[in-house]
Design a protein around this motif. Sequence first.
Motif, short mmCIF file in Angstrom:
data_model
loop_
_atom_site.label_atom_id
_atom_site.label_comp_id
_atom_site.label_asym_id
_atom_site.label_seq_id
_atom_site.Cartn_x
_atom_site.Cartn_y
_atom_site.Cartn_z
N CYS A 4 8.61 3.39 -8.17
CA CYS A 4 7.61 4.43 -7.91
C CYS A 4 6.23 3.82 -7.68
O CYS A 4 5.45 4.31 -6.86
CB CYS A 4 7.56 5.41 -9.08
N TYR A 5 5.91 2.74 -8.39
CA TYR A 5 4.61 2.08 -8.24
C TYR A 5 4.43 1.59 -6.81
O TYR A 5 3.31 1.57 -6.29
CB TYR A 5 4.52 0.93 -9.24
N GLN A 6 5.51 1.17 -6.17
CA GLN A 6 5.43 0.71 -4.78
C GLN A 6 5.47 1.85 -3.79
O GLN A 6 5.40 1.62 -2.58
CB GLN A 6 6.59 -0.24 -4.49
N ASP A 7 5.63 3.08 -4.29
CA ASP A 7 5.79 4.26 -3.44
C ASP A 7 7.03 4.14 -2.57
O ASP A 7 7.04 4.55 -1.41
CB ASP A 7 4.56 4.54 -2.59
N ALA A 8 8.09 3.55 -3.13
CA ALA A 8 9.39 3.59 -2.46
C ALA A 8 9.90 5.02 -2.53
O ALA A 8 9.69 5.72 -3.52
CB ALA A 8 10.37 2.64 -3.15
N ARG A 9 10.59 5.48 -1.50
CA ARG A 9 11.02 6.87 -1.40
C ARG A 9 12.55 6.96 -1.50
O ARG A 9 13.27 6.29 -0.75
CB ARG A 9 10.55 7.48 -0.08
N PHE A 10 13.03 7.80 -2.41
CA PHE A 10 14.47 7.94 -2.63
C PHE A 10 14.75 9.23 -3.37
O PHE A 10 13.83 9.92 -3.86
CB PHE A 10 15.00 6.75 -3.43
#
Length: 774
Positions: A534-540
């Motif tokens: 989430c910190y990297q703003d990965a989306r899933f």
Amino acid sequence: MLKPVAPPDIAALKLLDERLRWLSAWTIHHANHLRDSADGLKVGGHQASCASMTAIMAALYFHALGPNDKVAVKPHAGPVLHAIHYLLGSQTREQLENFRGFGGMQSYPSRTKDRISVDFSTGSVGLGVAITAFASLIQDYLSAKGWLPDEERGRFVSLIGDAELDEGNIYEALIEGAKHDVRNLWWIVDYNRQSLDATSSDRMFERFDEIFRACGWRVVELRYGKALEAALSQFDGAPVRAWLERLPNADHSALLYQGGAAWRARMADDLGHAAEAFLAAHDDEALGRLMTDLGGHCMETLVEAFGECGADDVPTLFIAWTVKGFGLPFAGHKDNHSGLMNPTQLAALREQMGVAEGEEWEPLAGIGDNARGGVQALLDGSRIKREKRQRSFGKLSVPPLPAPQGEEQSTQAAFGRILLDLAKSGHPLADRLLTTSPDVTVSTNLGAFVNQRGLFRRQEVADVFAKSKIPSAQKWGMAPTGQHVELGIAENNLFLMLAAAGLAGDLWGERLLPIGTLYDPFIARGLDALNYACYQDARFLLVATPSGLTLGPEGGAHQSINPPLIALGQPGLRHYEPVFADELAAMMEEAFRLIDDPAGESTYLRLSTRSVRQVERQDERWKADALQGGYWLREPAEQAEAAIVAMGAVMPEALAAWEELSADLPGLGLLSITSPSLLHRGWSATQASRWQGRGEPSHAERLLSRLRPGAGLVTLCDAAPASLSWLGGVLGQRVAPLGVDRFGQTGNLSELYAAYRLDGDAITEAVAELLLPA
């Protein structure tokens, strides 16, 4: 294969190594000793950890890395990465001057907050290492689908502090990577033999060769630089070599700090006549300098090793021996991890580097005119991507997702059916789905999707059971066309896989829709990796099922209590807990939209195995409210005295209680909460905006304002009561919180609900207590 580097380039690389050591040290010094401090607190930084990495990073960024290679830089070497971009012109002096300041360069490399190009955020130890293995797998996945041309493929490099290798998630990823035959990986260990508190264990490092080789890796140890290697090959150096290789890490670091005279005395004591020729060939100053000529600081050794391993895609572990604090006054001292040079020491370093006072920020200060041309040529020829890649969003069309039909359904079963229908629909969105699970694919209802779309492998692997005509409900053939990646039982790997897949649009410009499933209680096992994603703003899309005490027969170890509270405080993650199939369909549609929305986020669905009777809808007005966090399933009378507020699998009990009580309390409402995290987020944002003189009522306020001030709320959820009880603070209403605050046990639902006060009797009693006169 890499182009060989001519000797003049080696000289220029050595000068860039020095520039990186200076600029990283000066950046940290400026933040701690020269910049105004409003609160007087130490800013910190890691001058010693930077100094041990400058040669390695110079060799990589100004020679070995190509434009498609992606690097996870060890957290404490962040200032070196920024210094590299400063030399390349892609970082500003203002950002360096504001190191660890608000809006300035971050303490550790950050994809989202730093202004330079950062491939992977680091800071949570070990995770920046492990994600590169999964990024390599995602690159292979994109290539297999024909979405990534060969010329756009790259290598994944992780720069590792040796103490990071204590982290277990690295070995979980290493084993998973071996299963999937991951390639194109370089893990480079900065083996300076020091951690934050102490020197590194000798015994463990003797085993790394075995561990990595057993997983199919090539191991390259860069122990000695060219000068030290030459000296050990002359002057009867064999006894000295054998002695060095027996020398404990703590002794090695202490001798590095003490210098040449200490090395001489120790060798003479330990080796006697066997060291005479070696010692006689060097005075104390030369001996001290020679013993710091380790492989991780020798440019010739580094360039040669990277060149030899650059011609293939074999995963490689480089163990680069270094000195923590190399070239700095506290080199080798066990307390140097967070040590800072004082102004006198910094001034001495500046003089040693040939940097004139007042020219500390000049990119090439201290480099003579004759050498500048070679250095500038390396800077101009660096092949790394200098500018931050623009994020790719808004390219996917999300179709309406119809809810499965059926009078009674569980959300877990409905989830599997919705995915299957999408897989069979032929809609382009279905091709972008990538599912993954840690050995619970079937039990989380992904089986039908996998049967339809297949498992992913770079090479085709037949389903042995199908080939042998053995009946099985699961078709487990593997092929490059497959869209499911089966993982072993390691939740850290699941979340790192979701992080890597969720960054596909950012790293390669090809958006994926990653879906990961696991059992709800085991979110906690991989929580650090989930936060990292989430910190990297990965989306899933994270689907956690089964959940709660409702999973009666499995007992307390499999019954989740606090995941809704985890979601309540997790940035970048939206929690939905549907109870009906049409709610779930709407939330999955929204989750896919959010993955491809610049202002979006990831979504966590908490599902249940409990089959519940579906409700009839008069229209779809409920949907917009449900997607904001809650809606009135049974409308209250205006200024009603009380309401039942329920979430998820316990809704049948709430409905039954509402029907029983509404005969005597005709104004009673039933509020269905679909997302406590969204409601709380909206309420908090509204409060903040009001303090700034603006703001409309939040969704929680609008819902609860239907009741009279001071009305009673009975909150009910198959989770910690605090997940919903905070709603009483929105408008100052009284709350009777029902939920689960202790570990469950086995039993049927009626037994468990009665024991843990989730049944109709508990709701009735709570409403009665709230309505009693004060």
